[in-house]
Design an enzyme around this catalytic site. Structure first.
Site, short mmCIF file in Angstrom:
data_model
loop_
_atom_site.label_atom_id
_atom_site.label_comp_id
_atom_site.label_asym_id
_atom_site.label_seq_id
_atom_site.Cartn_x
_atom_site.Cartn_y
_atom_site.Cartn_z
N LYS A 121 0.83 -1.20 0.00
CA LYS A 121 0.00 0.00 0.00
C LYS A 121 0.87 1.26 0.00
O LYS A 121 0.61 2.21 -0.76
CB LYS A 121 -0.94 -0.01 1.21
N ASP A 139 -6.80 1.84 1.22
CA ASP A 139 -6.78 2.04 2.67
C ASP A 139 -8.13 1.60 3.24
O ASP A 139 -8.96 1.04 2.54
CB ASP A 139 -6.45 3.49 3.02
#
Length: 215
Positions: A121, A139
């Site tokens: 991420k 997220d």
């Protein structure tokens, strides 16, 4: 309603609400963005932006950051939480960037993800926001909304990322992931949310969740 119509409708609403989207983490270059994203793990962007000026006042260069005692870094970033692991990661990734990449954050997926404290991420955020490479960082906001909008099963962030990449055009990913984050914070929060009052959920929300809310 077809899947294509849903995607077009969601995109239209997001474009109307957020025609331009600023990067929420303050930074000046790929290195400061990388450190800021690392600090944002389990911490709000607002808090990170309050803390990083104190860190940059000491140094915003990897060749200097690697020389700082880890205790000094830890004390500065303590308000962000997880400071022992984050400070160690910042010091070591700074060393690697300086000594193995010529002081420049690598524009390479494998090299980024190999850095301490940098997962997929974080690498996705840096690749998309620093280098303009199409990516779809997922997220908690995006993961939650993708399920609410019936765009993904919500089983895990890996599946959500893959589902969203299939659903939306590649050229939209970098802007779209920020639009969804801003929308989630403003209109579609985790708690106290009524889907029937939401500009997107009310029209494109998962039917089972809408039915449950209307019982």
């Amino acid at each position: 309603m077809t899947k294509a119509e849903k995607i077009a409708g969601i995109s239209r609403i997001l474009d109307d609400l957020y025609p331009t989207v600023p990067i929420p983490l303050d930074h000046t270059d790929p290195y400061t963005l990388l450190v800021a994203v690392l600090l944002s793990a389990q911490c709000t962007d607002v808090r990170v932006n309050q803390v990083t000026p104190s860190l940059w006042a000491v140094t915003d260069r990897p060749e200097v950051m690697k020389t700082l005692p880890v205790e000094e870094i830890r004390e500065i970033i303590r308000p962000c939480g997880l400071s022992p692991s984050k400070s160690a990661a910042i010091k070591e990734l700074s060393r690697i960037i300086d000594e193995e990449h010529g002081g420049v954050v690598p524009q390479d997926w494998a090299a980024l993800e190999a850095l301490p404290g940098v997962g997929h991420k974080t690498a996705s955020v840096v690749m998309s926001q620093a280098f303009g490479v199409p990516a779809f960082p997922v997220d908690t906001h995006i993961h939650r909304l993708a399920y609410r909008w019936a765009l993904s099963t919500g089983k895990n962030v890996v599946r959500t990322e893959a589902d969203l990449k299939r659903a939306f055009p590649r050229e939209s990913w970098n802007k779209l992931h920020l639009q969804i984050i801003f929308f989630g914070r403003e209109y579609c929060p985790a708690r106290g949310h009524r889907m029937t009052d939401c500009p997107i959920c009310s029209v494109y929300g998962r039917r089972s969740l809408l039915k449950l809310e209307n019982k």
